[in-house]
Design a protein around this motif. Structure first.
Motif, PDB file in Angstrom:
ATOM      1  N   GLN A   1      -5.986  49.852   3.332  1.00  0.00           N
ATOM      2  CA  GLN A   1      -5.010  48.778   3.581  1.00  0.00           C
ATOM      3  C   GLN A   1      -3.964  48.737   2.480  1.00  0.00           C
ATOM      4  O   GLN A   1      -2.758  48.609   2.741  1.00  0.00           O
ATOM      5  CB  GLN A   1      -5.737  47.434   3.689  1.00  0.00           C
ATOM      6  CG  GLN A   1      -6.645  47.315   4.919  1.00  0.00           C
ATOM      7  CD  GLN A   1      -7.426  46.013   4.927  1.00  0.00           C
ATOM      8  OE1 GLN A   1      -7.298  45.189   4.014  1.00  0.00           O
ATOM      9  NE2 GLN A   1      -8.246  45.810   5.983  1.00  0.00           N
ATOM     10  N   ARG A   2      -4.433  48.893   1.236  1.00  0.00           N
ATOM     11  CA  ARG A   2      -3.472  48.847   0.123  1.00  0.00           C
ATOM     12  C   ARG A   2      -2.552  50.062   0.152  1.00  0.00           C
ATOM     13  O   ARG A   2      -1.379  49.958  -0.218  1.00  0.00           O
ATOM     14  CB  ARG A   2      -4.226  48.780  -1.202  1.00  0.00           C
ATOM     15  CG  ARG A   2      -4.935  47.449  -1.411  1.00  0.00           C
ATOM     16  CD  ARG A   2      -5.604  47.378  -2.772  1.00  0.00           C
ATOM     17  NE  ARG A   2      -6.233  46.084  -2.986  1.00  0.00           N
ATOM     18  CZ  ARG A   2      -6.931  45.753  -4.085  1.00  0.00           C
ATOM     19  NH1 ARG A   2      -7.093  46.661  -5.041  1.00  0.00           N
ATOM     20  NH2 ARG A   2      -7.462  44.558  -4.196  1.00  0.00           N
TER      21      ARG A   2
ATOM     22  N   GLU B   1       0.127  49.405   2.496  1.00  0.00           N
ATOM     23  CA  GLU B   1       1.084  48.472   1.892  1.00  0.00           C
ATOM     24  C   GLU B   1       1.950  49.184   0.853  1.00  0.00           C
ATOM     25  O   GLU B   1       3.168  48.977   0.788  1.00  0.00           O
ATOM     26  CB  GLU B   1       0.326  47.303   1.263  1.00  0.00           C
ATOM     27  CG  GLU B   1      -0.426  46.435   2.271  1.00  0.00           C
ATOM     28  CD  GLU B   1      -1.267  45.373   1.586  1.00  0.00           C
ATOM     29  OE1 GLU B   1      -1.276  45.370   0.325  1.00  0.00           O
ATOM     30  OE2 GLU B   1      -1.900  44.553   2.280  1.00  0.00           O
TER      31      GLU B   1
END
Length: 518
Positions: free
Chosen positions: A126-127, A130
């Motif tokens: 997820q990071r 991002e």
């Protein structure tokens, strides 16, 4: 008479009967005694056999008891070994059980860790998404600000990194070279300088002409002969050109071969001294002179070997060594050069703990391939090696001869010593003489090669072409680039040019600030 005869017969019969009876008695008695003796012997044999049987039974019992005790001991040892193995197996079983318990615990821990890592990976993914979005946005913002695309920025970064890498590489190269010089220069200079000082010698410069003095110019007419027949016969017999001009009291002998020129000079001296000059006499004197010079050549070779302390040289090699006296290399007498190289090699080999006799022998014979007139298509180093092999010289000497110009690979340190000493002898100031045109061309080629580099302001070939100084513009060439230029230029000179000795390349970069006070 008849009665007496009957009585005798009866008596004889009675005597025979009595004798047979007595003989039977004696035989019966002997038979009884023999039977008694036989029974006695049988009894003794039975007694002895019984004793032997009992003794053997005792020995067998003792052997049985001994074997039984050995068997019991071996059985006990085996039982003890089995018990020890059982104990070790029990200990291993216990340790395996403990390890299995530990593995089970670790598996449980790994399961929990795997679950944690899975959760962390999901968070990292997820990071990453991002960050990728943020990176794309940042790149777009930077492109807008810098008016550069990502590929252009990468190209600029690559060029910058290349420059930094070159600078670091040159710095490391310089450090390595400085360190090697500090470690090697001291001993190398010591050995080379001591060798040169101990073997210093004069250098004879050979020319292509010889001047023959005469008492008066009337001799010139006798040498020329009617319609020039004497001079033609002389040139045909010796291969030397006679130049008879207006030079007072002198005749010039011209020939590129010093041996033929020496034969011509000695023959001409004999003819002039004798006074009889005609074609037949010329051929006779030239033949005698050639034979005398051949004997002198052998004598010169033998004297050279004696002076250098070299023994057991093949007669062909001795003759070739003597012929070196009449050969030259770049104007340097080949015999003097070879003697000097031999002494240098012996000195260096002794300083380095090598075989000085082999080194001296290899130094004397290293240019032996320059003497023969045939096999011109074979390099002189390989030709000399072939001659030495044919004359059964040592393999180290043959390799040194063939490798002193890197024609073949070196197999012994003596080969490197011969190569170094050959360069030292040839590079002495004044040792060799070059044609002026070739010398000037080499200087110009050096300067032109230096001027072909970008940022070079001036280039000067000095020290008789043994040093090249290059002055560069400080605004266009950095210090690291100047270092790189010196290395690259020296490599180009080494691969593209031919020169004796070595050439020092010096790149000079300086910045001058000039102002005027008015």
């Amino acid at each position: 008479m008849l009665i007496h005869l009957l009585i005798g017969v009866l008596s004889l019969s009675a005597g025979v009967a009595v004798g047979r009876f007595m003989l039977a008695k004696v035989l019966d008695k002997q038979k009884e005694e023999a039977e008694k003796e036989a029974s006695r012997i049988l009894k003794e044999a039975e007694i002895r056999a019984e004793g032997i049987r009992k003794e053997k039974e005792l020995q067998a019992k003792e052997r049985f008891l001994q074997l039984r005790s050995q068997h019991d001991e071996e059985t006990n040892k085996r039982n003890q070994a089995v018990l020890q193995n059982e104990n070790r197996l029990k200990q291993k079983e216990q340790s395996l059980n403990q390890k299995l318990e530990q593995v089970a615990r670790k598996e449980a821990e790994l399961d929990s860790t795997r679950e944690n890592l899975t959760r962390q990976i999901e968070i990292v993914d997820q990071r990453k998404e991002e960050l990728a979005k943020a990176h794309q946005q940042t790149v777009k913002n930077l492109e807008k600000i810098a008016n550069l695309t990502a590929d252009e920025a990468k190209a600029q970064l690559v060029e910058q990194l290349k420059g930094e890498a070159k600078s670091q590489a040159m710095a490391q190269i310089k450090d390595i070279i400085d360190e090697a010089k500090l470690q090697a220069n001291r001993e190398a200079k010591k050995v080379v300088i001591e060798s040169i000082q101990r073997t210093a010698t004069e250098h004879a410069i050979e020319n292509a002409i010889s001047v023959f003095p005469i008492k008066n110019d009337d001799v010139k007419g006798q040498i020329i002969g009617r319609e020039g027949r004497n001079i033609r016969a002389f040139e045909a017999a010796t291969g030397v050109e006679l130049i008879v001009d207006d030079t007072p009291e002198a005749i010039i002998l011209s020939c590129f071969d010093p041996l033929r020129r020496e034969i011509g000079r000695v023959a001409l001296h004999r003819l002039v001294t004798d006074g009889r000059i005609h074609p037949a006499r010329i051929e006779e004197v030239v033949a005698k002179t050639r034979k005398q010079i051949e004997e002198e050549v052998v004598e010169i070779g033998e004297r050279t070997c004696i002076d250098l302390g070299i023994h057991g040289l093949h007669p062909e090699l001795v003759r070739l060594v003597g012929k070196m006296r009449y050969r030259s290399s770049y104007g340097q007498n080949l015999l003097q050069h070879s003697r000097e190289v031999a002494n240098l090699c012996a000195t260096m080999a002794a300083e380095l703990g090598l075989n000085a006799k082999l080194a001296k022998r290899a130094g004397l014979l290293h240019d032996i391939g320059k003497v023969p007139d045939d096999n011109a298509e074979v390099p002189h180093a390989l030709l000399g090696m072939q001659i030495a092999e044919r004359c059964k010289e040592h393999p180290i000497i043959c390799n040194a001869i063939g490798a002193h110009h890197d024609e073949i690979e070196m197999t012994d340190p003596i080969s490197a010593i011969v190569q170094a000493c050959d360069a030292i002898s040839g590079a002495r100031p004044g040792a060799r003489r070059e044609v002026i045109e070739g010398y000037i061309k080499r200087l110009k080629d050096l300067e032109n090669m230096a001027m072909s580099y970008q940022g070079v302001e001036k280039a000067f070939a000095i020290q008789a072409g043994r040093e090249l100084r290059v002055i560069v513009e400080s605004e266009k060439v950095s210090d690291d680039a100047a270092e790189l230029m010196s290395v690259d230029l020296s490599q180009r000179i080494q691969t593209e040019m031919q020169y004796p000795g070595q050439i020092k390349v010096t790149v000079i970069r300086e910045k001058r600030s000039i102002a005027y006070a008015k």
